[in-house]
Design a protein around this motif. Structure first.
Motif, PDB file in Angstrom:
ATOM      1  N   ARG A   1       0.861  -1.178   0.000  1.00 58.74           N
ATOM      2  CA  ARG A   1       0.000   0.000   0.000  1.00 58.74           C
ATOM      3  C   ARG A   1       0.897   1.227   0.000  1.00 58.74           C
ATOM      4  NH1 ARG A   1      -4.230   1.781   4.640  1.00 58.74           N
ATOM      5  NH2 ARG A   1      -5.117   3.520   3.498  1.00 58.74           N
ATOM      6  N   LYS A   2       0.927   1.941  -1.107  1.00 58.26           N
ATOM      7  CA  LYS A   2       1.783   3.119  -1.303  1.00 58.26           C
ATOM      8  C   LYS A   2       3.232   2.767  -0.985  1.00 58.26           C
ATOM      9  CE  LYS A   2      -1.942   6.385  -0.687  1.00 58.26           C
ATOM     10  NZ  LYS A   2      -2.439   7.554  -0.011  1.00 58.26           N
ATOM     11  N   THR A   3       3.809   3.347   0.079  1.00 56.11           N
ATOM     12  CA  THR A   3       5.216   3.086   0.405  1.00 56.11           C
ATOM     13  C   THR A   3       5.376   2.026   1.495  1.00 56.11           C
ATOM     14  OG1 THR A   3       5.246   4.878   2.018  1.00 56.11           O
ATOM     15  CG2 THR A   3       5.924   5.414  -0.254  1.00 56.11           C
ATOM     16  N   MET A   4       4.341   1.240   1.719  1.00 53.60           N
ATOM     17  CA  MET A   4       4.402   0.182   2.726  1.00 53.60           C
ATOM     18  C   MET A   4       4.334  -1.181   2.043  1.00 53.60           C
ATOM     19  SD  MET A   4       1.925   1.830   5.629  1.00 53.60           S
ATOM     20  CE  MET A   4       0.647   2.322   4.481  1.00 53.60           C
ATOM     21  N   TRP A   5       5.169  -2.094   2.531  1.00 58.43           N
ATOM     22  CA  TRP A   5       5.211  -3.452   2.004  1.00 58.43           C
ATOM     23  C   TRP A   5       5.088  -4.435   3.152  1.00 58.43           C
ATOM     24  CZ3 TRP A   5       8.028   0.314  -0.461  1.00 58.43           C
ATOM     25  CH2 TRP A   5       8.023   0.325  -1.851  1.00 58.43           C
ATOM     26  N   TRP A   6       4.452  -5.571   2.877  1.00 53.08           N
ATOM     27  CA  TRP A   6       4.396  -6.681   3.822  1.00 53.08           C
ATOM     28  C   TRP A   6       4.916  -7.917   3.108  1.00 53.08           C
ATOM     29  CZ3 TRP A   6       0.864  -2.818   3.551  1.00 53.08           C
ATOM     30  CH2 TRP A   6       0.634  -2.102   4.725  1.00 53.08           C
ATOM     31  N   PHE A   7       5.757  -8.671   3.808  1.00 58.06           N
ATOM     32  CA  PHE A   7       6.390  -9.858   3.238  1.00 58.06           C
ATOM     33  C   PHE A   7       6.274 -11.035   4.196  1.00 58.06           C
ATOM     34  CE2 PHE A   7       8.548  -6.454   1.024  1.00 58.06           C
ATOM     35  CZ  PHE A   7       8.839  -6.967  -0.223  1.00 58.06           C
ATOM     36  N   HIS A   8       6.214 -12.224   3.619  1.00 57.37           N
ATOM     37  CA  HIS A   8       6.417 -13.446   4.401  1.00 57.37           C
ATOM     38  C   HIS A   8       7.865 -13.844   4.181  1.00 57.37           C
ATOM     39  CE1 HIS A   8       5.850 -17.227   6.398  1.00 57.37           C
ATOM     40  NE2 HIS A   8       6.424 -17.822   5.366  1.00 57.37           N
ATOM     41  N   GLY A   9       8.579 -14.092   5.275  1.00 60.31           N
ATOM     42  CA  GLY A   9       9.983 -14.464   5.179  1.00 60.31           C
ATOM     43  C   GLY A   9      10.264 -15.818   5.785  1.00 60.31           C
ATOM     44  N   GLU A  10      11.139 -16.543   5.119  1.00 57.07           N
ATOM     45  CA  GLU A  10      11.645 -17.808   5.644  1.00 57.07           C
ATOM     46  C   GLU A  10      13.161 -17.756   5.595  1.00 57.07           C
ATOM     47  OE1 GLU A  10       8.086 -20.876   4.317  1.00 57.07           O
ATOM     48  OE2 GLU A  10       9.936 -20.828   3.133  1.00 57.07           O
ATOM     49  N   ALA A  11      13.788 -17.958   6.746  1.00 61.10           N
ATOM     50  CA  ALA A  11      15.245 -18.070   6.805  1.00 61.10           C
ATOM     51  C   ALA A  11      15.583 -19.545   6.668  1.00 61.10           C
ATOM     52  CB  ALA A  11      15.765 -17.514   8.125  1.00 61.10           C
ATOM     53  N   LYS A  12      16.468 -19.855   5.718  1.00 61.90           N
ATOM     54  CA  LYS A  12      16.815 -21.254   5.466  1.00 61.90           C
ATOM     55  C   LYS A  12      18.324 -21.452   5.529  1.00 61.90           C
ATOM     56  CE  LYS A  12      12.894 -22.090   2.365  1.00 61.90           C
ATOM     57  NZ  LYS A  12      12.496 -22.629   1.048  1.00 61.90           N
ATOM     58  N   VAL A  13      18.718 -22.593   6.073  1.00 59.49           N
ATOM     59  CA  VAL A  13      20.106 -23.048   6.046  1.00 59.49           C
ATOM     60  C   VAL A  13      20.089 -24.441   5.432  1.00 59.49           C
ATOM     61  CG1 VAL A  13      22.115 -23.725   7.422  1.00 59.49           C
ATOM     62  CG2 VAL A  13      20.816 -21.677   8.045  1.00 59.49           C
ATOM     63  N   ASP A  14      20.848 -24.615   4.378  1.00 57.37           N
ATOM     64  CA  ASP A  14      20.886 -25.899   3.663  1.00 57.37           C
ATOM     65  C   ASP A  14      19.484 -26.379   3.286  1.00 57.37           C
ATOM     66  OD1 ASP A  14      23.684 -26.011   3.804  1.00 57.37           O
ATOM     67  OD2 ASP A  14      23.625 -27.002   5.761  1.00 57.37           O
ATOM     68  N   GLY A  15      18.629 -25.439   2.893  1.00 57.90           N
ATOM     69  CA  GLY A  15      17.289 -25.781   2.436  1.00 57.90           C
ATOM     70  C   GLY A  15      16.264 -26.011   3.532  1.00 57.90           C
ATOM     71  N   GLN A  16      16.684 -25.991   4.795  1.00 63.07           N
ATOM     72  CA  GLN A  16      15.754 -26.205   5.908  1.00 63.07           C
ATOM     73  C   GLN A  16      15.397 -24.871   6.562  1.00 63.07           C
ATOM     74  OE1 GLN A  16      16.984 -29.142   8.715  1.00 63.07           O
ATOM     75  NE2 GLN A  16      16.721 -30.802   7.251  1.00 63.07           N
ATOM     76  N   ILE A  17      14.121 -24.703   6.878  1.00 62.57           N
ATOM     77  CA  ILE A  17      13.668 -23.470   7.522  1.00 62.57           C
ATOM     78  C   ILE A  17      14.187 -23.426   8.956  1.00 62.57           C
ATOM     79  CG2 ILE A  17      11.666 -22.145   8.300  1.00 62.57           C
ATOM     80  CD1 ILE A  17      10.111 -23.364   5.938  1.00 62.57           C
ATOM     81  N   VAL A  18      14.893 -22.332   9.286  1.00 64.96           N
ATOM     82  CA  VAL A  18      15.403 -22.147  10.648  1.00 64.96           C
ATOM     83  C   VAL A  18      14.627 -21.056  11.390  1.00 64.96           C
ATOM     84  CG1 VAL A  18      17.698 -23.048  10.119  1.00 64.96           C
ATOM     85  CG2 VAL A  18      17.253 -20.594   9.858  1.00 64.96           C
ATOM     86  N   ALA A  19      13.953 -20.182  10.641  1.00 69.40           N
ATOM     87  CA  ALA A  19      13.119 -19.133  11.240  1.00 69.40           C
ATOM     88  C   ALA A  19      12.146 -18.652  10.181  1.00 69.40           C
ATOM     89  CB  ALA A  19      13.972 -17.971  11.738  1.00 69.40           C
ATOM     90  N   GLU A  20      11.025 -18.105  10.635  1.00 68.55           N
ATOM     91  CA  GLU A  20      10.069 -17.516   9.699  1.00 68.55           C
ATOM     92  C   GLU A  20       9.299 -16.416  10.400  1.00 68.55           C
ATOM     93  OE1 GLU A  20       6.650 -20.083   8.574  1.00 68.55           O
ATOM     94  OE2 GLU A  20       7.587 -21.538   9.919  1.00 68.55           O
ATOM     95  N   ALA A  21       8.812 -15.475   9.604  1.00 70.68           N
ATOM     96  CA  ALA A  21       8.031 -14.365  10.151  1.00 70.68           C
ATOM     97  C   ALA A  21       7.361 -13.615   9.012  1.00 70.68           C
ATOM     98  CB  ALA A  21       8.924 -13.411  10.935  1.00 70.68           C
ATOM     99  N   ASP A  22       6.304 -12.903   9.363  1.00 70.27           N
ATOM    100  CA  ASP A  22       5.694 -11.937   8.459  1.00 70.27           C
ATOM    101  C   ASP A  22       6.174 -10.568   8.921  1.00 70.27           C
ATOM    102  OD1 ASP A  22       4.345 -13.975   7.158  1.00 70.27           O
ATOM    103  OD2 ASP A  22       2.512 -13.709   8.326  1.00 70.27           O
TER     104      ASP A  22
END
Length: 151
Positions: free
Chosen positions: A123-144
């Motif tokens: 919305r205008k200058t605001m963005w929302w993302f879903h994030g996944e932190a991965k090490v060697d293809g495995q999810i180690v953390a996630e957040a919106d």
């Protein structure tokens, strides 16, 4: 159909021109495969020389989860800023929200963290993302995460 890759490899020099963050709080080394303002992957090479390891934890260094969330936000910032044509100077990027945050596995020195960010809203200058932190293809953390660009 996925949008085409707009920026294949954003190196550290471009990140320094894009984000206002600096050592010790610049937490990404490069960003790859940016598709418009839709998605991209931030890369962080974790070394034992990270300042956080002096206290987290000296006997068994574990990369702090909150720094991974910040790495996600910085990746989102690069995606957002580079999607705005004509941006040549660092712009302020402010965190708006952190939701549904989960830490799944510890990250240790020697790991390469990939921050996979996908836009979920704008919305205008605001963005929302879903994030996944991965090490060697495995999810180690996630957040919106949500962020706002400002001059």
């Amino acid at each position: 159909m996925e949008s085409p890759i707009r920026f294949e490899n954003v190196d550290i020099n471009t990140i320094l021109k894009t984000l206002p963050h600096r050592f010790p709080f610049l937490l990404i080394d490069r960003v790859i495969n940016i598709r418009e303002d839709y998605s991209g992957i931030g890369i962080k090479n974790v070394t034992v020389n990270e300042p956080a390891f002096q206290g987290h934890f000296p006997e068994r260094p574990v990369y702090p989860g909150v720094l991974m969330i910040e790495g996600m936000a910085q990746t989102a910032g690069v995606i957002g800023i580079l999607s705005v044509t004509g941006t040549e100077k660092p712009r302020a990027v402010y965190f708006l929200t952190i939701d549904k945050c989960k830490f799944r596995k510890p990250v240790m020195p020697g790991d390469t963290v990939e921050y996979h960010l996908t836009r979920t809203g704008r919305r205008k200058t605001m963005w929302w993302f879903h994030g996944e932190a991965k090490v060697d293809g495995q999810i180690v953390a996630e957040a919106d995460v949500g962020a706002m660009l400002a001059d």
